[in-house]
Design a protein around this motif. Sequence first.
Motif, PDB file in Angstrom:
ATOM      1  N   SER A  97       0.848  -1.192   0.000  1.00  0.00           N
ATOM      2  CA  SER A  97       0.000   0.000   0.000  1.00  0.00           C
ATOM      3  C   SER A  97       0.882   1.239   0.000  1.00  0.00           C
ATOM      4  O   SER A  97       2.051   1.181   0.384  1.00  0.00           O
ATOM      5  CB  SER A  97      -0.911   0.003   1.237  1.00  0.00           C
ATOM      6  N   ARG A  98       0.312   2.332  -0.464  1.00  0.00           N
ATOM      7  CA  ARG A  98       1.032   3.616  -0.477  1.00  0.00           C
ATOM      8  C   ARG A  98       0.653   4.420   0.757  1.00  0.00           C
ATOM      9  O   ARG A  98      -0.523   4.501   1.115  1.00  0.00           O
ATOM     10  CB  ARG A  98       0.649   4.407  -1.714  1.00  0.00           C
ATOM     11  N   GLN A  99       1.688   5.007   1.371  1.00  0.00           N
ATOM     12  CA  GLN A  99       1.450   5.803   2.566  1.00  0.00           C
ATOM     13  C   GLN A  99       2.380   7.004   2.542  1.00  0.00           C
ATOM     14  O   GLN A  99       3.383   7.001   1.841  1.00  0.00           O
ATOM     15  CB  GLN A  99       1.750   4.968   3.816  1.00  0.00           C
ATOM     16  N   MET A 100       2.058   8.005   3.358  1.00  0.00           N
ATOM     17  CA  MET A 100       2.967   9.131   3.526  1.00  0.00           C
ATOM     18  C   MET A 100       3.770   8.888   4.809  1.00  0.00           C
ATOM     19  O   MET A 100       3.200   8.576   5.858  1.00  0.00           O
ATOM     20  CB  MET A 100       2.188  10.456   3.655  1.00  0.00           C
ATOM     21  N   ALA A 101       5.087   9.010   4.707  1.00  0.00           N
ATOM     22  CA  ALA A 101       5.950   8.763   5.861  1.00  0.00           C
ATOM     23  C   ALA A 101       6.734  10.031   6.179  1.00  0.00           C
ATOM     24  O   ALA A 101       7.064  10.825   5.288  1.00  0.00           O
ATOM     25  CB  ALA A 101       6.911   7.617   5.569  1.00  0.00           C
ATOM     26  N   LEU A 102       7.027  10.196   7.462  1.00  0.00           N
ATOM     27  CA  LEU A 102       7.786  11.352   7.926  1.00  0.00           C
ATOM     28  C   LEU A 102       9.267  11.005   7.960  1.00  0.00           C
ATOM     29  O   LEU A 102       9.658   9.976   8.526  1.00  0.00           O
ATOM     30  CB  LEU A 102       7.306  11.722   9.336  1.00  0.00           C
ATOM     31  N   VAL A 103      10.078  11.864   7.349  1.00  0.00           N
ATOM     32  CA  VAL A 103      11.530  11.674   7.393  1.00  0.00           C
ATOM     33  C   VAL A 103      12.020  12.123   8.769  1.00  0.00           C
ATOM     34  O   VAL A 103      11.785  13.259   9.180  1.00  0.00           O
ATOM     35  CB  VAL A 103      12.221  12.508   6.287  1.00  0.00           C
ATOM     36  N   THR A 104      12.695  11.211   9.500  1.00  0.00           N
ATOM     37  CA  THR A 104      13.188  11.591  10.828  1.00  0.00           C
ATOM     38  C   THR A 104      14.711  11.688  10.892  1.00  0.00           C
ATOM     39  O   THR A 104      15.257  12.223  11.844  1.00  0.00           O
ATOM     40  CB  THR A 104      12.717  10.583  11.903  1.00  0.00           C
ATOM     41  N   THR A 114      23.965   7.218   2.541  1.00  0.00           N
ATOM     42  CA  THR A 114      23.168   8.023   3.472  1.00  0.00           C
ATOM     43  C   THR A 114      22.127   7.145   4.143  1.00  0.00           C
ATOM     44  O   THR A 114      21.496   6.311   3.490  1.00  0.00           O
ATOM     45  CB  THR A 114      22.445   9.146   2.700  1.00  0.00           C
ATOM     46  N   ARG A 115      21.985   7.335   5.447  1.00  0.00           N
ATOM     47  CA  ARG A 115      20.886   6.674   6.156  1.00  0.00           C
ATOM     48  C   ARG A 115      19.673   7.594   6.104  1.00  0.00           C
ATOM     49  O   ARG A 115      19.768   8.781   6.412  1.00  0.00           O
ATOM     50  CB  ARG A 115      21.257   6.444   7.618  1.00  0.00           C
ATOM     51  N   VAL A 116      18.554   7.025   5.695  1.00  0.00           N
ATOM     52  CA  VAL A 116      17.285   7.746   5.746  1.00  0.00           C
ATOM     53  C   VAL A 116      16.362   6.948   6.652  1.00  0.00           C
ATOM     54  O   VAL A 116      16.166   5.744   6.436  1.00  0.00           O
ATOM     55  CB  VAL A 116      16.663   7.897   4.337  1.00  0.00           C
ATOM     56  N   ALA A 117      15.846   7.600   7.689  1.00  0.00           N
ATOM     57  CA  ALA A 117      14.905   6.937   8.593  1.00  0.00           C
ATOM     58  C   ALA A 117      13.519   7.520   8.377  1.00  0.00           C
ATOM     59  O   ALA A 117      13.360   8.745   8.252  1.00  0.00           O
ATOM     60  CB  ALA A 117      15.340   7.121  10.043  1.00  0.00           C
ATOM     61  N   LEU A 118      12.540   6.647   8.298  1.00  0.00           N
ATOM     62  CA  LEU A 118      11.155   7.066   8.083  1.00  0.00           C
ATOM     63  C   LEU A 118      10.273   6.566   9.214  1.00  0.00           C
ATOM     64  O   LEU A 118      10.507   5.489   9.765  1.00  0.00           O
ATOM     65  CB  LEU A 118      10.622   6.496   6.755  1.00  0.00           C
ATOM     66  N   VAL A 119       9.247   7.340   9.503  1.00  0.00           N
ATOM     67  CA  VAL A 119       8.280   6.973  10.535  1.00  0.00           C
ATOM     68  C   VAL A 119       6.882   7.179   9.962  1.00  0.00           C
ATOM     69  O   VAL A 119       6.654   8.147   9.227  1.00  0.00           O
ATOM     70  CB  VAL A 119       8.502   7.866  11.793  1.00  0.00           C
ATOM     71  N   LEU A 120       5.973   6.271  10.281  1.00  0.00           N
ATOM     72  CA  LEU A 120       4.581   6.469   9.876  1.00  0.00           C
ATOM     73  C   LEU A 120       3.897   7.284  10.969  1.00  0.00           C
ATOM     74  O   LEU A 120       3.803   6.845  12.118  1.00  0.00           O
ATOM     75  CB  LEU A 120       3.882   5.126   9.675  1.00  0.00           C
ATOM     76  N   PRO A 121       3.440   8.478  10.648  1.00  0.00           N
ATOM     77  CA  PRO A 121       2.948   9.393  11.686  1.00  0.00           C
ATOM     78  C   PRO A 121       1.754   8.870  12.466  1.00  0.00           C
ATOM     79  O   PRO A 121       1.589   9.190  13.632  1.00  0.00           O
ATOM     80  CB  PRO A 121       2.562  10.651  10.901  1.00  0.00           C
ATOM     81  N   GLU A 122       0.926   8.034  11.841  1.00  0.00           N
ATOM     82  CA  GLU A 122      -0.276   7.550  12.548  1.00  0.00           C
ATOM     83  C   GLU A 122       0.042   6.384  13.479  1.00  0.00           C
ATOM     84  O   GLU A 122      -0.854   5.706  13.972  1.00  0.00           O
ATOM     85  CB  GLU A 122      -1.347   7.112  11.539  1.00  0.00           C
ATOM     86  N   LEU A 123       1.344   6.085  13.651  1.00  0.00           N
ATOM     87  CA  LEU A 123       1.805   4.976  14.496  1.00  0.00           C
ATOM     88  C   LEU A 123       1.423   3.613  13.939  1.00  0.00           C
ATOM     89  O   LEU A 123       1.514   2.597  14.632  1.00  0.00           O
ATOM     90  CB  LEU A 123       1.303   5.106  15.942  1.00  0.00           C
ATOM     91  N   ASP A 124       0.965   3.574  12.676  1.00  0.00           N
ATOM     92  CA  ASP A 124       0.730   2.279  12.039  1.00  0.00           C
ATOM     93  C   ASP A 124       2.083   1.597  11.893  1.00  0.00           C
ATOM     94  O   ASP A 124       3.069   2.244  11.559  1.00  0.00           O
ATOM     95  CB  ASP A 124       0.134   2.454  10.637  1.00  0.00           C
ATOM     96  N   ASP A 181      10.503  16.391   6.436  1.00  0.00           N
ATOM     97  CA  ASP A 181       9.863  16.249   5.125  1.00  0.00           C
ATOM     98  C   ASP A 181       8.962  15.019   5.132  1.00  0.00           C
ATOM     99  O   ASP A 181       9.159  14.082   5.920  1.00  0.00           O
ATOM    100  CB  ASP A 181      10.912  16.073   4.017  1.00  0.00           C
ATOM    101  N   MET A 182       7.994  15.023   4.216  1.00  0.00           N
ATOM    102  CA  MET A 182       7.140  13.845   4.036  1.00  0.00           C
ATOM    103  C   MET A 182       7.509  13.170   2.719  1.00  0.00           C
ATOM    104  O   MET A 182       7.800  13.839   1.728  1.00  0.00           O
ATOM    105  CB  MET A 182       5.654  14.242   3.994  1.00  0.00           C
ATOM    106  N   LEU A 183       7.519  11.841   2.727  1.00  0.00           N
ATOM    107  CA  LEU A 183       7.838  11.058   1.523  1.00  0.00           C
ATOM    108  C   LEU A 183       6.719  10.064   1.277  1.00  0.00           C
ATOM    109  O   LEU A 183       6.266   9.401   2.217  1.00  0.00           O
ATOM    110  CB  LEU A 183       9.111  10.239   1.753  1.00  0.00           C
ATOM    111  N   GLU A 184       6.326   9.940   0.014  1.00  0.00           N
ATOM    112  CA  GLU A 184       5.359   8.884  -0.301  1.00  0.00           C
ATOM    113  C   GLU A 184       6.117   7.582  -0.487  1.00  0.00           C
ATOM    114  O   GLU A 184       7.170   7.543  -1.148  1.00  0.00           O
ATOM    115  CB  GLU A 184       4.576   9.236  -1.569  1.00  0.00           C
ATOM    116  N   ILE A 185       5.590   6.515   0.090  1.00  0.00           N
ATOM    117  CA  ILE A 185       6.282   5.231   0.090  1.00  0.00           C
ATOM    118  C   ILE A 185       5.275   4.125  -0.188  1.00  0.00           C
ATOM    119  O   ILE A 185       4.135   4.188   0.279  1.00  0.00           O
ATOM    120  CB  ILE A 185       7.004   5.027   1.448  1.00  0.00           C
ATOM    121  N   GLU A 186       5.691   3.134  -0.967  1.00  0.00           N
ATOM    122  CA  GLU A 186       4.852   1.965  -1.225  1.00  0.00           C
ATOM    123  C   GLU A 186       5.606   0.722  -0.759  1.00  0.00           C
ATOM    124  O   GLU A 186       6.762   0.512  -1.164  1.00  0.00           O
ATOM    125  CB  GLU A 186       4.541   1.845  -2.726  1.00  0.00           C
TER     126      GLU A 186
END
Length: 331
Positions: A97-104, A114-124, A181-186
């Motif tokens: 599924s596609r979701q918007m993730a927060l770059v942390t 480069t390390r990129v860490a992402l978090v799903l803001p809704e805690l899913d 920043d927000m990133l779209e991720i699938e």
Amino acid sequence: MAYRITLAGEDRAFGAAPGETVLAAATRAGVRLPYSCTLGNCGSCRVHLAEGAVTYDGEPLALSADEKAQGFALACQARPLGDLVIEVPRSEVPEPSRQMALVTDVSPLAASVTRVALVLPELDPFVYLPGQHANLFLPDGTHRSFSMASAPSGNEADFHIRRIPGGRFTDAFLANLQPGDMLEIELPLGAFRFHAEDYRELVFAATGTGIAPIKAMLEALLDDPDCPPVSLYWGMRTAQELYLGETIAGWAGRLYEFRYVPVLSRPDASWAGRRGHVQEAVLEDFPSLAEHSVYLCGSPTMIAQAKAAFAARGASPLHLYADGFSFQSGA
Ligand SMILES: Cc1cc2nc3c(=O)[nH]c(=O)nc-3n(C[C@H](O)[C@H](O)[C@H](O)COP(=O)(O)OP(=O)(O)OC[C@H]3O[C@@H](n4cnc5c(N)ncnc54)[C@H](O)[C@@H]3O)c2cc1C
């Protein structure tokens, strides 16, 4: 439709037009098969032909002669020569599924990684199997594939991204990406995953950031009483590029009979470790690979060479899993 393609063990079937690839026909019919590069270079779309035959315009890089002889095919390049019955690797994970993730976090791991860490803001939770990858989307809607570099753990996921000079994502876009920043991720995508059911001695060989999905698999195996012996070969050019030294050192004692072999192709004179290419180092250490599960990740060229050489050492295509970090089609 010219040919009928049936999924083994299921009631589903779909038609393929003359000259159409298995993947194109499946996609048109709404049947989801695993795939990534669509160029025959990564191996994500490997299926097994239970019945029927296919042809290719050219020999795909990610399919070895041994795999072909044993009935494997790459769905993105294979064109049916008649009706087919195909076996598709099953993964017990939800549909992507596609979701918007927060770059942390966006921080250097090495000069070009480069390390990129992402978090799903809704805690899913991020749902994937260690080894799988995600598509990260650019603002213009095109995507690039990157493997999760951490074992599934709540709503966070790590990525290790190698800079390709001039690359739209890994160079230009990443240079401006910032925490907040927000990133779209699938996700989850791909058939590369750990096969606990094999229960065989494990040999992992990675080049460059090909270590990322292997790190996710090995982190999931830490302190597992059922962990078979683990050998990890990691190829880089220079010692400075081996960016996970402390992390890997911390796995000693937590993975059963863990052996770590860094292999450098362009070391300086001070390097006392192994030299050359990872696949050569594995061949030097294993007279036979007939009883092993082998996982390959990184350069498609390394994977193609390793598959051929390891087959000659008895490695079975049924227990050899690979994920080639090929270029994207830009789709
Ligand atoms: C399943 C899968 C998982 C992947 N996981 C990772 C990962 O975890 N970490 C990671 O660093 N990479 C990974 N990759 C590779 C990554 O997707 C590519 O490096 C990325 O698509 C490059 O995008 P870009 O926009 O920067 O380059 P683009 O703008 O798309 O390409 C620019 C030019 O750079 C060259 N190029 C592109 N990619 C590569 C490459 N990989 N190697 C050499 N030259 C290239 C090509 O000549 C291309 O024309 C993965 C690839 C696949 C298929």
